[in-house]
Motif scaffolding. Structure first.
Motif, PDB file in Angstrom:
ATOM      1  N   LEU A   1       8.634   1.031  -1.826  1.00 28.08           N
ATOM      2  CA  LEU A   1       7.954   1.169  -3.297  1.00 28.08           C
ATOM      3  C   LEU A   1       6.479   1.476  -3.264  1.00 28.08           C
ATOM      4  N   ILE A   2       5.916   0.989  -2.153  1.00 26.41           N
ATOM      5  CA  ILE A   2       4.402   1.111  -2.022  1.00 26.41           C
ATOM      6  C   ILE A   2       4.168   2.863  -1.511  1.00 26.41           C
ATOM      7  N   MET A   3       5.217   3.209  -0.620  1.00 24.00           N
ATOM      8  CA  MET A   3       5.240   4.593  -0.245  1.00 24.00           C
ATOM      9  C   MET A   3       5.481   5.582  -1.331  1.00 24.00           C
ATOM     10  N   ALA A   4       6.411   5.328  -2.254  1.00 17.55           N
ATOM     11  CA  ALA A   4       6.633   5.957  -3.371  1.00 17.55           C
ATOM     12  C   ALA A   4       5.582   6.004  -4.534  1.00 17.55           C
ATOM     13  N   GLY A   5       4.983   4.785  -4.588  1.00 22.32           N
ATOM     14  CA  GLY A   5       3.810   4.816  -5.471  1.00 22.32           C
ATOM     15  C   GLY A   5       2.764   5.605  -5.058  1.00 22.32           C
ATOM     16  N   THR A   6       2.403   5.566  -3.706  1.00 27.36           N
ATOM     17  CA  THR A   6       1.345   6.202  -3.162  1.00 27.36           C
ATOM     18  C   THR A   6       1.518   7.738  -3.445  1.00 27.36           C
ATOM     19  N   VAL A   7       2.595   8.039  -2.994  1.00 25.64           N
ATOM     20  CA  VAL A   7       2.917   9.523  -3.352  1.00 25.64           C
ATOM     21  C   VAL A   7       2.843   9.896  -5.008  1.00 25.64           C
TER      22      VAL A   7
ATOM     23  N   ILE B   1      -5.081  -1.508  -0.539  1.00 28.58           N
ATOM     24  CA  ILE B   1      -5.035  -2.661   0.216  1.00 28.58           C
ATOM     25  C   ILE B   1      -4.824  -3.863  -0.841  1.00 28.58           C
ATOM     26  N   ALA B   2      -5.395  -3.972  -1.851  1.00 30.50           N
ATOM     27  CA  ALA B   2      -5.220  -4.827  -2.848  1.00 30.50           C
ATOM     28  C   ALA B   2      -3.849  -5.114  -3.140  1.00 30.50           C
ATOM     29  N   LEU B   3      -3.072  -4.004  -3.276  1.00 28.82           N
ATOM     30  CA  LEU B   3      -1.548  -3.838  -3.569  1.00 28.82           C
ATOM     31  C   LEU B   3      -0.720  -4.619  -2.497  1.00 28.82           C
ATOM     32  N   VAL B   4      -1.018  -4.110  -1.484  1.00 27.54           N
ATOM     33  CA  VAL B   4      -0.399  -4.653  -0.124  1.00 27.54           C
ATOM     34  C   VAL B   4      -0.595  -6.095  -0.117  1.00 27.54           C
ATOM     35  N   LEU B   5      -2.002  -6.605  -0.228  1.00 25.56           N
ATOM     36  CA  LEU B   5      -2.137  -8.112  -0.017  1.00 25.56           C
ATOM     37  C   LEU B   5      -1.232  -8.603  -1.325  1.00 25.56           C
TER      38      LEU B   5
ATOM     39  N   LEU C   1       3.138 -12.327  -2.662  1.00 26.45           N
ATOM     40  CA  LEU C   1       4.342 -12.803  -3.197  1.00 26.45           C
ATOM     41  C   LEU C   1       5.294 -13.077  -2.361  1.00 26.45           C
ATOM     42  N   TYR C   2       5.265 -12.118  -1.299  1.00 25.91           N
ATOM     43  CA  TYR C   2       6.391 -12.179  -0.203  1.00 25.91           C
ATOM     44  C   TYR C   2       6.370 -13.646   0.561  1.00 25.91           C
ATOM     45  N   ARG C   3       5.111 -13.882   0.741  1.00 24.87           N
ATOM     46  CA  ARG C   3       5.048 -15.329   1.450  1.00 24.87           C
ATOM     47  C   ARG C   3       5.538 -16.428   0.346  1.00 24.87           C
ATOM     48  N   VAL C   4       5.260 -16.151  -0.847  1.00 24.57           N
ATOM     49  CA  VAL C   4       5.702 -17.282  -1.739  1.00 24.57           C
ATOM     50  C   VAL C   4       7.110 -17.342  -2.013  1.00 24.57           C
ATOM     51  N   LEU C   5       7.841 -15.992  -1.953  1.00 22.98           N
ATOM     52  CA  LEU C   5       9.061 -16.111  -2.098  1.00 22.98           C
ATOM     53  C   LEU C   5       9.771 -16.456  -0.916  1.00 22.98           C
ATOM     54  N   CYS C   6       9.370 -15.840   0.420  1.00 23.60           N
ATOM     55  CA  CYS C   6      10.035 -16.107   1.422  1.00 23.60           C
ATOM     56  C   CYS C   6      10.152 -17.638   1.903  1.00 23.60           C
TER      57      CYS C   6
END
Lengths: 1256, 220
Positions: free
Chosen positions: A519-525, A716-720, A725-730
């Protein structure tokens, strides 16, 4: 009824032959189908392409008249004019295209001067146009009379109110930015700011205000500080309501006269009519998108069910192609027969797909896939087709019926939809039968080939198996392979077939598909794309400038072809004009350039302006509006709430106007602030010329850096954010095998993923006493009989867990007699026991009678010290069965001397998995089970009596079948042999004990039917009904004084090979054998009713119940369901990789377990796999059904309860706290909701109170 | 009746065995899913109902999405949650678990047909209201027969349609809510059909959710 049957048969027959045909000639049929599709889609070429792009039609200006309103087709030229070219257009648009330049360029002119004074001329032009009046014989006619009068702007456009005309002629020019007020323009210090103040910051989809007012695409306007071209072009757009040829002609003539464009080659011959399609607004788009999302979800969920084929994707694609091309065919056919689609194709398309559906395709696949793999591909296809033919035809008839009902609603739109749907259904059927079936056959053939090739690699890539003893199993499987013609390769990683919490599933889904990264990749593109597209930093212009500089044709639209005979040296073929100040030598050189051929126009200053970019008119200028956004005109009109949807406008040929300004005029028009505005220090007049490209580059770079920095920060903000979120969910221990405390709890598969089912601990009754692994287990609800590998048999009370009777293995009898009289009594806790055994060998009834008064106490005698010659200090714990608090036994069960027992047990267990089911291949069949069963070490090698191979218990009597072929009937309470029979020396592999009838299946394939005869009435019910043990005993004693077993029938050669499975119910007896067949016998007269063939491996397990349903599982991993009344096969499922080890059914499902440690639950009626449960290693076969919707499976030291209907793990019960729990090998469910689990040498008796509640 | 109903399935002794903690959790999750489905469907269908004369400005579009009263989508969501929980609950009470076409593909199909019915009611030109109502009734019954075929489903659907129509009727009568051009006693006569098919659809979703996902082994 008979008609239906006959019809059914016919259809089935037809499908069968059709399937044969399809599988025989796949390629020609696919080609033929492709041709059919193409032929049917051919009429579609005539239909307009979907989309909202405008369509054009050009007519000559000469003799133009608006087309008549009524569409009367001239017979001569029906095709020339499009259908929409009817009636007057919404408007006629006259663009007056102005190109201006300041010439000659003077070096102390500012960059602003390029466009300031040219733009100021627009006011003058507008004035001229407004005041134009046509005077002729018919009177005067002013612009106001012919132009399109507009009213208010839409209420949402208040901020544009001052910029767009209201209540008057629709006349647009750049002057509108300054309210057509010249003074305002002159007072404006920042022209560019004014122009760009309404530019959208985001992605621009429609025309912007600048585009509208300038009337030319932004890059052509030339209003920019960094342009090296000093030509400014814009248009004045006039919108007429009526076509008044004379007025237009006079206007054109006047403007051309005032501002001549001598080198203009525009022909101005044709009127272009542009028709706009229907607009789709966001309001309509949202439902449309929703329906498409639903459609895709439907397709996804449908095609996901395609299973067990070579290429899932291929077949899914074929399914989608089938449906889509059937729709195309439907539209094509309808068009061919004269029906023109009036509905919006995009709107009804999802509904059509949904109506046609994927069901048939899936049913076909399922049916074909579940045919026996060992058949030829042709036959498989044919069988699959014919078995589903009836349901397919029925479904199709139903759907057609529904659609026909829809046809009679008499609503035209619904009728049209129904027509499409009917044709689509029929063509879909056609395609399914020809195209999809063929593709399926190809796929299955490929699968077979791949299977043959990959057989060994598929085995090799099995996951490494940790515990000891496993390799034996797989070797065996490998060795068994050649006997199976085909195997199904399943994906080896089937860890996660448990129901996990949704949260985790989402996370796994994310993790598995790397969705976040993608998603991040596609979003960047996309973001970069948007950046480039919207061009906020002038990136595109910058790039264009760069390209322009480097390319030899740098002048862009103004460049004509460079002539090869150019005098210029090749090294710098195209020095930008601006780089060198216009001086004399330069001028001379320029003169020689053919590019400058168009002679400068201004007659007076012809010498001066030679190096200036020349205002030229080329053919591309004539069609400049094409460069505009296709939403340009609709946007303009929509501002005044006029829609162009399904209407057209006519574009009149542009009027070219050339304005030529000299530097003096440019200087006059300069604003006082222009000189010291922000850009002048950076590019002072003198420098401007020389630093042209550099000057353009610096600001561009700065913005570029800014954008890059901003983008980086955003990324960077998006990744963070995603990381958080990932940490919360995982779960925290995700991906760390066995790290946390939760993993330590047993090895339940569900635990691997952090899902803790509600688990409880129950202290079970541990029945301990066997020295070696328990092999056979039988129960009738009250009593429990177990036999171990060492040959001992123990009878337990199923409620209290007391050991009632122990029967040593007969082979030890001589030893015990020889060893000393003290030993046997000590071991068996019955002082006269040893003697009793010796006497009991003969079928006499006096010894039991003699001991009867001492019957009740045997359990109490267990208190005596254990002096066993065998090294079994565990018997220190043994006395405790008699203690009033038996539950403590589990707690203090870790006796010191137990180690030996465990060692032996482990040694046995290593043989254990290989023990069952017997493999036919590597060993000669007759010896095979013997090899299997004789796995205990030679120290316990069978004696003359042989080891116990089978055990059955009913009503206080149990029957033992031994490897020596001896059948023994024992009294469970007394531990006495009632009678025995040695008809044959072939070992008894399976026993059935039902209603005083005993059936023994032997190794040599023969069946013996015995009947037990007693003197008094033998009633198990009486036994069961009594609450207490003492009274039950007395009743038994009174009932069973004399038991004799008599051989009633013998079926000498029931099977060619050893019988491996034997079950009886509903008066039928079913045998399964290694010769791949099953046989059904009648119990009364042992008459063979059916021989069932269908397995391609030895039968390993059989299930029969009172409803005459028979299920069988074989070494081929397949499960067959049979109808015992007719002997026909109901369904056939490929269940397991490897043997099916056990099989049971409930009212609605079939539960099977296999050597792959997987328990699969199947729908009984459809044969569809509902779900599967991954078992612990070694616990594969341990399962039991408690009620119709409760399944219990064994694990490492625990049992798990599952909801059968939903596959939910309900509860996991840990049996005891000991961490080194053993796998539950076998589970036996007793009537009183107790579960007996076989953990190696000990049994656990578990009462599940919650289960009791559920049963009520 | 909305707020009291969601408690009902919770207290009922579902035949799903001893699942102490996860049952409640699951219920909340299910009702959340159903709620969001209801809200989305309400918004989308409302957009469908707004006829074609929508101009093309983003501001306007945003306005039209929320053109009806703000409380309508949440109400629809709540109703969806209630109905979607009620269906499996009633199934379990009657002791006849719904087995007919229990798979997500079928549910998706059902939703698509439901949207299609709405689409038809919004976009098609019918000769008169009787024809429209009859057509829609036939379509709704067809929907039920195709995807449900259970008596409980039919009964519940009819009850829902009746109640919802009644509530709408009351709202419109009291002037709380204005629906477009009433043709029969303050409301549109096709409203019950839409409610019925909506009930069946949401019930279908609810049942599928209650059944859980029969997970297949994933293949990486």
């Amino acid at each position: 009824m008979t008609l239906t049957e006959r019809l059914r048969e016919k259809i089935s027959q037809a499908f069968y032959s059709h399937g044969l045909l399809c599988a025989s000639y796949p390629v020609p049929i696919v080609l033929f189908t492709g041709l059919c599709i193409l032929a049917c889609c051919y009429p579609l070429l005539k239909l307009p392409l979907p989309g909202t792009g405008p369509v054009e039609f050009a007519t000559p200006v000469k003799d133009y008249a608006p087309p008549p309103a009524d569409p009367d087709h001239q017979p001569g030229e029906p095709s020339e004019r499009p259908e929409w070219y009817v009636g007057a257009p919404v408007a006629y648009i006259q663009q007056i295209f102005v190109k201006t330049s300041v010439s000659p360029w003077h070096k102390n002119l500012l960059a602003v001067d390029v466009f300031r004074s040219p733009l100021s001329r627009a006011f003058q032009l507008v004035e001229e146009i407004r005041n134009h009046v046509l005077r002729d014989s018919s009177g005067t006619r002013s612009l106001e009379e012919v132009c399109l009068q507009v009213t208010d702007l839409l209420p949402g456009l208040r901020k544009l109110r001052n910029l767009l005309p209201e209540h008057g002629c629709l006349l647009l020019s750049p002057g509108n930015f300054w309210q057509n007020d010249r003074e305002r323009f002159h007072a404006d210090p920042d022209i560019i700011g004014t122009i760009h103040q309404h530019e959208p910051k985001t992605l621009q989809t429609s025309a912007t205000l600048k585009d509208l007012l300038f009337g030319v695409p932004g890059k052509y306007s030339g209003v920019s500080l960094y342009k090296k071209r000093r030509t400014v072009s814009y248009t004045i757009t006039l919108v007429f309501q009526h076509y008044h040829a004379k007025f237009l002609g006079s206007l054109r003539a006047r403007l051309m006269l005032l501002h001549p464009s001598p080198n203009c080659s525009l022909r101005a011959e044709s009127l272009v009519h542009v028709h706009f399609k229907e607009e789709i607004g966001i309001a309509e788009l949202i439902p449309l998108v929703t329906t498409y999302i639903i459609l895709f979800a439907y397709i996804y969920f449908s095609t996901r069910k395609i299973d067990m084929v070579k290429s899932k994707w291929g077949l899914a694609l074929a399914a989608v192609v089938t449906v889509l091309s059937s729709l195309l065919m439907s539209v094509g056919l309808c068009t061919l027969f004269g029906l023109t689609p009036t509905l919006n194709g995009g709107e009804i398309f999802p509904y059509l797909v949904v109506v046609i559906g994927f069901e048939n395709v899936l049913v076909l696949t399922k049916s074909v896939v579940s045919t026996p793999v060992d058949l030829e591909v042709k036959l498989r296809i044919a069988q699959g087709l014919s078995s589903e033919s009836w349901s397919i035809m029925k479904n199709m008839a139903t759907e057609l019926g529904i659609i026909l009902i829809g046809y009679f609603t008499l609503v035209p739109a619904i009728q049209e939809f129904c027509l499409f749907a009917v044709v689509g259904l029929v063509s879909d059927f056609f395609l399914q039968m020809l195209f999809f079936t063929t593709v399926l056959s190809i796929d299955i053939r490929r699968m077979e080939l791949a299977d043959l090739n990959k057989r060994l690699p598929a085995e090799a890539c099995l996951p490494p198996i940790k515990p000891v003893g496993r390799p034996a199993r797989y070797e065996r499987q490998l060795a068994a392979r050649p006997s199976m013609p085909h195997t199904i390769t399943l994906q080896p990683s089937s860890f996660r077939n448990l129901r996990l919490p949704k949260r985790l599933r989402v996370v796994y889904f994310l993790a598995r598909t790397r969705l976040a990264q993608r998603l991040i990749m596609a979003g960047t593109v996309v973001w970069i794309g948007i950046l480039v597209y919207t061009d906020p930093a002038g990136l595109r212009t910058y790039l264009a400038a760069q390209v322009t500089e480097q390319s030899p044709l740098g002048e862009g639209p103004l460049a004509s072809m460079p002539v090869p005979s150019s005098v210029l040296p090749a090294s710098h073929p195209d020095p930008a004009f601006s780089i060198f100040p216009p001086d004399a030598p330069r001028l001379a050189e320029n003169r020689t350039r053919p590019r400058e051929q168009p002679e400068p126009v201004g007659p007076a200053e012809s010498v001066q302006d030679a190096p200036v970019p020349e205002v030229t008119w080329g053919p591309e200028d004539e069609e400049l509006w094409r460069e505009l956004s296709f939403r340009h005109w609709p946007t303009l009109f929509s501002y005044y709430n006029v829609t162009l949807a399904k209407r057209y406008i006519s574009l009149l040929p542009v009027i070219p106007v050339t304005l030529r300004l000299n530097p003096r005029e440019a200087l006059e028009g300069r604003h006082p602030q222009d000189g010291r505005s922000s850009w002048s220090p950076r590019a002072p007049p003198g420098l401007w010329e020389t630093a042209g490209p550099g000057g353009a580059q610096v600001p561009g770079d700065v913005t570029l850096y800014k954008v890059a920095a901003l983008g980086l920060a955003a990324g960077i903000a998006l990744v963070l954010l995603l990381l958080c979120l990932y940490r919360v969910l995982c779960p925290r221990d995700y991906g760390q095998p066995g790290g946390s405390g939760r993993r330590r709890r047993g090895e339940l598969p569900c635990d691997d993923y952090g899902y803790t089912p509600p688990e409880t601990e129950i202290v079970p009754l541990v029945l301990r006493g066997h020295l070696m692994d328990i092999e056979c287990l039988a129960s009738d609800g009250m009593l429990l009989v177990s036999s171990c590998l060492a040959g001992h048999v123990r009878v337990w009370d199923a409620q209290t867990g007391d050991c009632l009777t122990r029967i040593p293995r007969p082979g030890q009898r001589p030893e015990s007699e020889g060893g000393g009289g003290a030993e046997a009594p000590g071991r068996w806790a019955q002082p006269p026991g040893g003697g009793a055994k010796t006497g009991a060998q003969e079928p006499g009834d006096s010894p039991p009678r003699r001991r009867r008064p001492r019957g009740p106490p045997p359990a109490l005698f267990g208190d005596q010290p254990d002096l066993s010659g065998l090294i079994d200090t565990d018997f220190a714990a043994q006395p405790k069965p008699a203690q009033p608090e038996p539950r403590h036994r589990a707690g203090c069960s870790r006796a010191a001397g137990y180690d030996f027992g465990r060692l032996v047990q482990r040694a046995c267990r290593s043989e254990g998995p290989a023990r069952r089911p017997p493999s036919p291949v590597p060993v000669p069949p007759a010896e095979d089970p013997a090899w299997d069963k004789d796995s205990p070490p030679p120290a316990w090698a069978p004696s003359a009596d042989g080891s116990i191979w089978s055990l059955e218990l009913q009503g206080g009597l149990f029957v033992v079948g031994r490897s020596s072929g001896r059948l023994e009937v024992w009294d469970a309470m007394e531990g006495e042999l009632c009678c025995s029979s040695e008809v044959s020396s072939s070992g008894i592999t399976a026993l059935v004990f039902l209603d005083r009838r005993v059936v023994a299946a032997r190794l040599n394939g023969c069946l013996d039917f015995f009947s037990l005869e007693t003197h008094t009435v033998f009633s198990p019910l009486q036994f069961r009904g009594t609450p207490g043990r003492g009274s039950s005993l007395s009743s038994l004693q009174s009932g069973s004084d004399m038991v004799a077993c008599r051989l009633t029938h013998t079926v000498p050669c029931a099977h060619q090979k050893p019988i491996t499975a034997l079950k009886a119910a509903a008066g039928r007896l079913v045998t399964g054998s290694q010769d791949h067949t099953l046989r059904v016998f009648r119990l009364e007269d042992s008459c063979c009713l059916f021989t069932l063939q269908g397995h391609s491996g030895a039968i390993t397990s059989v299930y029969v119940d009172q409803t005459m349903v028979l299920a069988s599982g074989g070494q081929d991993g397949a499960i067959c369901l049979w109808d015992m009344l007719t002997g026909s096969r109901v369904s056939h499922m490929f269940a397991h990789r490897g043997d099916v080890t056990s099989l049971t059914c409930t009212a609605s499902c079939v539960i099977s377990s296999g050597l792959d440690d997987l328990i699969s639950i199947w729908d009984r009626s459809t044969g569809i796999k509902l779900y599967s449960i991954q078992q612990d290693l070694g616990c594969g076969a341990s399962l039991g059904v408690i009620s119709d919707n409760l399944l219990v499976t064994g694990g490492q030291g625990c049992v798990s309860f599952w909801d059968l209907n939903y596959g939910d793990l309900l509860q996991t019960v840990y049996l005891g706290k000991n961490s080194e729990a053993q796998p539950a090998r076998q589970i036996l469910v007793l009537d009183n909701a107790a579960i007996v689990c076989n953990f190696g040498s000990e049994l656990s008796l578990v009462y599940v109170p919650s289960v009791l509640e559920k049963l009520d | 009746p909305a707020p009291s109903a969601p408690g009902a399935p919770d207290s009922s002794p579902a035949p799903r065995g001893p699942r102490a903690g996860s049952g409640h959790h699951d219920l909340v999750q299910r009702s959340l899913v159903l709620f969001s489905v209801g809200v989305i469907l309400a918004l989308v269908l409302n957009l469908l109902q707004i006829q074609r004369n929508v101009t093309l400005f983003p501001d306007e579009v945003i306005a039209t999405i929320f053109s009806s009263a703000w409380w309508v989508p949440p109400c629809c969501g709540t109703a969806a949650a209630v109905v979607g929980l009620l269906y499996p609950c009633i199934d379990s009470h009657l002791g006849e678990p719904h087995k007919f076409k229990r798979e997500w593909a079928s549910v998706m199909r059902c939703i698509a047909v439901f949207v299609g019915i709405n689409h038809a009611s919004a976009k098609l030109d019918f000769a008169n209201n009787v024809q429209l109502s009859l057509t829609l009734a036939a379509l709704s019954l067809g929907l039920w027969w195709t995807f449900d075929r259970s008596r409980s489903g039919l009964g519940l659907g009819i009850t829902i349609a009746f109640l919802a129509t009644l509530i709408t009727q009351l709202l419109v009568y009291n002037g709380v809510y204005q629906y477009t051009s009433p043709d029969f006693l303050y409301i549109r006569s096709w409203l019950p059909c839409i409610f019925f098919s909506g009930g069946v659809t949401v019930g279908n979703i609810g049942r599928q959710l209650a059944m859980g996902v029969p997970e297949k082994p994933h293949s990486d």
